[in-house]
Write a protein that holds these residues in place. Structure first.
Motif, short mmCIF file in Angstrom:
data_model
loop_
_atom_site.label_atom_id
_atom_site.label_comp_id
_atom_site.label_asym_id
_atom_site.label_seq_id
_atom_site.Cartn_x
_atom_site.Cartn_y
_atom_site.Cartn_z
N GLN A 13 0.81 -1.08 0.05
CA GLN A 13 0.23 0.15 -0.16
C GLN A 13 0.98 1.33 0.08
O GLN A 13 2.11 1.32 0.62
CB GLN A 13 -0.93 -0.04 1.10
CG GLN A 13 -1.95 -1.30 1.33
CD GLN A 13 -2.40 -1.17 2.66
OE1 GLN A 13 -2.89 -0.15 3.17
NE2 GLN A 13 -2.66 -2.35 3.43
N ASP A 14 0.61 2.33 -0.63
CA ASP A 14 1.14 3.51 -0.50
C ASP A 14 1.04 4.25 0.77
O ASP A 14 0.38 5.25 0.81
CB ASP A 14 0.51 4.31 -1.67
CG ASP A 14 1.56 5.61 -1.99
OD1 ASP A 14 2.65 5.51 -1.49
OD2 ASP A 14 1.06 6.32 -2.89
N LYS A 15 1.71 3.85 1.68
CA LYS A 15 1.57 4.14 3.13
C LYS A 15 3.03 4.24 3.53
O LYS A 15 3.82 3.17 3.73
CB LYS A 15 0.57 3.35 3.90
CG LYS A 15 0.23 3.78 5.41
CD LYS A 15 -0.98 2.88 5.70
CE LYS A 15 -0.84 3.18 7.30
NZ LYS A 15 -2.01 2.02 7.72
N LEU A 16 3.52 5.54 4.18
CA LEU A 16 4.64 5.65 4.69
C LEU A 16 5.00 4.73 6.02
O LEU A 16 4.09 4.45 6.65
CB LEU A 16 5.01 7.11 4.67
CG LEU A 16 5.60 7.80 3.81
CD1 LEU A 16 5.64 9.36 4.43
CD2 LEU A 16 7.21 7.34 3.37
N VAL A 17 6.25 4.29 6.23
CA VAL A 17 6.90 4.03 7.45
C VAL A 17 7.50 4.97 8.26
O VAL A 17 8.72 5.21 7.53
CB VAL A 17 7.42 2.44 7.31
CG1 VAL A 17 8.01 2.17 8.70
CG2 VAL A 17 6.74 1.55 6.82
N SER A 18 7.23 5.45 9.34
CA SER A 18 7.71 6.66 10.07
C SER A 18 9.25 6.26 10.56
O SER A 18 9.32 5.09 11.01
CB SER A 18 6.76 7.37 10.99
OG SER A 18 6.51 6.53 12.08
N LEU A 46 16.79 1.32 3.88
CA LEU A 46 16.73 2.22 2.68
C LEU A 46 15.15 2.70 2.55
O LEU A 46 14.13 1.69 2.33
CB LEU A 46 16.94 1.31 1.47
CG LEU A 46 18.28 0.46 1.73
CD1 LEU A 46 18.72 -0.24 0.16
CD2 LEU A 46 19.35 1.37 1.97
N ARG A 47 15.01 3.92 2.46
CA ARG A 47 13.59 4.34 2.41
C ARG A 47 13.61 5.47 1.24
O ARG A 47 12.56 5.52 0.64
CB ARG A 47 13.22 5.15 3.48
CG ARG A 47 11.64 5.43 3.67
CD ARG A 47 11.34 5.88 4.94
NE ARG A 47 11.77 6.92 5.43
CZ ARG A 47 11.62 7.61 6.75
NH1 ARG A 47 10.93 7.04 7.41
NH2 ARG A 47 12.49 8.49 7.19
N GLU A 65 10.51 -5.31 -8.89
CA GLU A 65 9.35 -4.12 -8.78
C GLU A 65 8.88 -4.26 -7.29
O GLU A 65 8.52 -2.79 -6.82
CB GLU A 65 8.20 -4.63 -9.48
CG GLU A 65 7.13 -3.80 -10.01
CD GLU A 65 6.05 -4.31 -10.71
OE1 GLU A 65 6.47 -4.90 -11.62
OE2 GLU A 65 5.01 -4.00 -10.55
N LYS A 66 8.88 -5.16 -6.48
CA LYS A 66 8.21 -5.17 -5.13
C LYS A 66 9.20 -4.26 -4.17
O LYS A 66 8.76 -3.63 -3.39
CB LYS A 66 7.97 -6.52 -4.37
CG LYS A 66 9.09 -7.52 -4.61
CD LYS A 66 8.54 -8.80 -4.18
CE LYS A 66 9.44 -9.98 -4.79
NZ LYS A 66 8.73 -11.42 -4.42
N THR A 67 10.48 -4.50 -4.40
CA THR A 67 11.31 -3.73 -3.55
C THR A 67 11.38 -2.35 -4.00
O THR A 67 11.51 -1.64 -2.98
CB THR A 67 12.90 -4.32 -3.76
OG1 THR A 67 12.86 -5.64 -3.63
CG2 THR A 67 13.98 -3.69 -2.88
N MET A 68 11.38 -1.93 -5.16
CA MET A 68 11.47 -0.59 -5.46
C MET A 68 10.05 0.20 -5.01
O MET A 68 10.11 1.36 -4.75
CB MET A 68 11.28 -0.01 -7.03
CG MET A 68 12.72 -0.86 -7.65
SD MET A 68 14.21 -0.45 -6.70
CE MET A 68 14.65 1.44 -7.23
N SER A 69 8.94 -0.54 -5.00
CA SER A 69 7.94 0.10 -4.46
C SER A 69 7.56 0.02 -3.03
O SER A 69 6.42 0.33 -2.55
CB SER A 69 6.71 -0.53 -5.36
OG SER A 69 6.45 -2.04 -5.00
N ALA A 70 8.30 -0.82 -2.21
CA ALA A 70 8.16 -0.96 -0.61
C ALA A 70 8.49 0.17 0.09
O ALA A 70 9.35 0.94 -0.34
CB ALA A 70 9.03 -2.30 -0.26
N PRO A 71 7.72 0.49 1.04
CA PRO A 71 7.94 1.88 1.63
C PRO A 71 9.36 1.78 2.11
O PRO A 71 10.04 2.87 2.39
CB PRO A 71 6.99 1.64 2.85
CG PRO A 71 5.82 1.00 2.48
CD PRO A 71 6.47 -0.07 1.54
#
Ligand SMILES: Cc1cc2nc3c(=O)[nH]c(=O)nc-3n(C[C@H](O)[C@H](O)[C@H](O)COP(=O)(O)O)c2cc1C
Length: 199
Positions: A13-18, A46-47, A65-71
């Motif tokens: 999901q497009d949701k940041l990890v703070s 790596l964020r 792909e899954k790594t580049m899109s991971a938060p």
């Protein structure tokens, strides 16, 4: 939750990890046990897009792909000179620093074993905090080590005592809030009677 329902995620999901969540995660996982409290794992989180781009060339095609899109993508690594921290970590255990400093083979096996355990604690702690994980070993370890821990790498933002060549990658772990649609069908596990023997 942590074992029966948690799954491995391949999309996010497009949701940041703070920063706060990352710190909370470390503060939880750090209590997992290691031999003689050696605690050899090192975590590079790596964020930013720039950091992710540095990782891209080392990834297996199926993991890009899954790594580049991971938060956040975590490099779970270990420090072969973990024993330098033993005066702090094991002050009660006189001589344990020298035991490892004088025996590189023992230090290597100890670092690998315990950083793998700490990587598992990391996954369990992340799940306990409501995060999802996607661990990966499909990447070029030597390339990652050169890119992130090599002699020519800018030390900026890294702990001062990181020395070129002493930090090695173990595995990667994407973390964030998973996209349920990215989960593969659950594969079975081995039965107790197949692999457990009570003597
Ligand atoms: C150390 C480790 C390395 C893995 N490497 C990869 C990988 O490179 N690529 C990938 O797609 N999945 C990888 N996986 C994911 C596993 O296939 C997945 O966690 C396993 O099949 C269990 O899935 P489940 O948690 O959904 O039941 C890895 C898992 C672990 C623990």
């Amino acid at each position: 939750m942590i074992f029966r329902r948690a799954r491995t995620f391949n999309g996010w999901q497009d949701k940041l990890v703070s920063d706060e969540t990352l710190r909370e995660l470390y503060e939880l996982m750090k209590w997992g046990p290691t031999s003689a409290n050696v605690s050899p794992a090192r975590f590079l989180l790596l964020r930013s897009n720039a950091a992710k781009e540095r990782l891209r060339p080392s990834l297996s095609p199926g993991n890009v792909e899954k790594t580049m899109s991971a938060p956040v993508t975590v490099i779970v690594a270990y420090d072969l000179r973990f024993y330098e921290k033993l005066p702090k970590l094991a002050p009660h255990n006189q001589g344990v620093r020298e035991l490892f400093a004088n025996n590189p083979e023992l230090a290597d096996a100890t670092a690998k074993r315990n950083s793998t355990l700490q990587g598992a604690y990391f996954i369990i702690a992340a799940r306990a905090l409501g995060l999802d994980c996607g661990p990966m070993s499909g990447f070029d370890n030597a390339k990652v080590d050169e890119e992130f821990f090599g002699a020519s790498v800018e030390r900026e933002g890294m702990c001062e005592e990181y020395m070129p060549g002493t930090i090695k990658s173990n595995f990667l772990c994407n973390i964030g809030y998973g996209d349920p649609a990215s989960v593969r069908p659950r594969a079975t596990r081995l039965d107790f009677s197949e692999i457990c023997h009570v003597l």
